[in-house]
Design an enzyme around this catalytic site. Structure first.
Site, mmCIF file in Angstrom:
data_model
loop_
_atom_site.group_PDB
_atom_site.id
_atom_site.type_symbol
_atom_site.label_atom_id
_atom_site.label_comp_id
_atom_site.label_asym_id
_atom_site.label_seq_id
_atom_site.Cartn_x
_atom_site.Cartn_y
_atom_site.Cartn_z
ATOM 1 N N LYS A 165 -5.665 10.726 1.026
ATOM 2 C CA LYS A 165 -5.676 9.401 1.656
ATOM 3 C C LYS A 165 -6.859 8.652 1.079
ATOM 4 O O LYS A 165 -8.011 8.967 1.382
ATOM 5 C CB LYS A 165 -5.785 9.556 3.178
ATOM 6 C CG LYS A 165 -5.855 8.220 3.914
ATOM 7 C CD LYS A 165 -5.914 8.421 5.429
ATOM 8 C CE LYS A 165 -6.323 7.148 6.137
ATOM 9 N NZ LYS A 165 -6.487 7.327 7.581
ATOM 10 N N SER B 112 -12.957 1.288 10.519
ATOM 11 C CA SER B 112 -12.255 1.418 9.235
ATOM 12 C C SER B 112 -12.896 0.573 8.132
ATOM 13 O O SER B 112 -13.324 -0.566 8.373
ATOM 14 C CB SER B 112 -10.800 0.983 9.405
ATOM 15 O OG SER B 112 -10.151 0.991 8.167
ATOM 16 N N LYS C 19 -3.471 -2.437 15.884
ATOM 17 C CA LYS C 19 -2.803 -1.504 16.799
ATOM 18 C C LYS C 19 -3.550 -1.314 18.105
ATOM 19 O O LYS C 19 -4.779 -1.260 18.115
ATOM 20 C CB LYS C 19 -2.682 -0.134 16.131
ATOM 21 C CG LYS C 19 -1.454 0.004 15.303
ATOM 22 C CD LYS C 19 -1.403 1.373 14.692
ATOM 23 C CE LYS C 19 -1.601 1.369 13.224
ATOM 24 N NZ LYS C 19 -2.529 0.723 12.496
ATOM 25 N N GLU D 278 0.832 -1.216 0.000
ATOM 26 C CA GLU D 278 0.000 0.000 0.000
ATOM 27 C C GLU D 278 0.863 1.262 0.000
ATOM 28 O O GLU D 278 2.071 1.201 0.244
ATOM 29 C CB GLU D 278 -0.934 -0.006 1.210
ATOM 30 C CG GLU D 278 -0.193 -0.011 2.535
ATOM 31 C CD GLU D 278 -0.948 0.675 3.651
ATOM 32 O OE1 GLU D 278 -1.466 1.779 3.430
ATOM 33 O OE2 GLU D 278 -1.006 0.109 4.753
#
Ligand SMILES: O=c1[nH]cc([C@@H]2O[C@H](COP(=O)(O)O)[C@@H](O)[C@H]2O)c(=O)[nH]1
Length: 312
Positions: free
Chosen positions: A90, A144, A163, A28
């Protein structure tokens, strides 16, 4: 293969690999533009590509440049994205059509990279950490798109877990709801990106890459719509750094609340603050874990390509 030269540009290395059916690993680009500062981002992107090659696969870093999807970036293109940093769009799945239609530059997140990798026929994709359900997402709904994309795009994503800035149990719940197979490689506990240990047991864990290769082969044979998420624990287990990162996460989360940042700004803000608060130690660990994931992902892609029971 996506042949529309209008929308998609392949690097020479990727074209050759696709035509010779060599194993490819997608990478990515948001991690380059939004995940790390310059010049560490450029150095890491180049190193990750080298590690993929050293482990027997061909890297295909994915980004959008002036409205064209690039699969495989040349050095100057990587440099351009690294230097432009957060001023590049983004680009997650929802942004793809806008960025393409407006002929913008876009750094693809896990979700958009998955969409493109699948479209061009690259089944393996290496990243650092996926996005997830943020803390407080029961109020904010900040979950997300990466998790939703994993539920509808059959790509094998190799990461270092989820995370600790996120809500790990909720993230795993959403993945389960989306029907995503999540497998931890080499230990029983699910890893938490900077930390090998999260205190949360993995639903499935295996010790051999061959087992993961076989699982993905079944996914493809059954033509499932969901992806396979492989969680690889960070190799370094340094208690002192772990404690400092843990403290920095707390502090960064409190700052986030005060600043009332939301949406796509949250992850880049937290990553940067944690790096600042740990004097760059979290960034070093971030780089180490990505390089480790790149090695594992390339070995896996190579192993999978040697199977006799798959067509892709
Ligand atoms: O360690 C990192 N994790 C995740 C990201 C990026 O952040 C995105 C998730 O963003 P959000 O939380 O806004 O969905 C991921 O897809 C990935 O591109 C990153 O740069 N660095």
């Amino acid at each position: 293969m996506w042949t529309s030269g209008e929308d998609c540009v392949y690097s020479n290395e990727v074209i050759t690999a696709l035509s010779q059916s060599k194993p490819l690993v997608a990478l990515e680009s948001t991690i380059i533009s939004h995940g790390m500062p310059y010049p560490e981002n450029l150095q890491t992107a180049l190193q990750v590509e080298s590690v993929v090659r050293e482990n027997g696969a061909v890297p295909a870093t994915i980004a959008i440049l002036q409205g064209k999807v690039h699969v495989g970036l040349e050095r100057e293109e990587l440099e351009h994205l690294s230097k432009k940093g957060k001023s590049v769009w983004k680009c997650s799945t929802r942004d793809l059509v806008y960025v393409l239609a407006q002929r913008l530059d876009g750094a693809t997140t896990v979700s958009a990279t998955m969409v493109i990798a699948h479209r061009v026929g690259i089944p393996f994709f290496v990243t650092g950490g996926i996005g997830g359900a943020h803390r407080g997402s029961e109020r904010t709904f900040d979950i997300s798109t990466d998790l939703i994309e994993l539920g509808r795009t059959p790509v094998c994503v190799i990461c270092a877990g989820v995370k600790a800035i996120l809500d790990i149990p909720k993230t795993l719940e959403v993945l389960e709801t989306q029907g995503v197979t999540v497998v931890t490689y080499g230990q029983e506990e699910f890893p938490a990106f900077y930390f090998a240990s999260s205190g949360i047991p993995s639903h499935i864990h295996v010790d051999k890459l061959e087992d993961i290769s076989r699982m993905f082969a079944v996914n493809r044979r059954w033509n499932l719509s969901s992806g396979l998420l492989v969680a690889v624990p960070v190799p370094r287990k340094d208690k002192d750094i772990s404690d400092r990162i843990q403290n920095a996460i707390q502090e960064a989360l409190e700052e986030l609340q005060r600043k009332q940042l939301t949406g796509e700004q949250v992850t880049p803000f937290l990553l940067q603050r944690i790096a600042d608060l740990t004097g760059g130690d979290s960034l070093k660990l971030n780089i180490e874990l990505i390089l480790n994931n790149a090695a594992v992902g390339a070995q896996l892609a190579k192993l999978y390509a040697s199977r006799s029971d798959t067509s892709s």
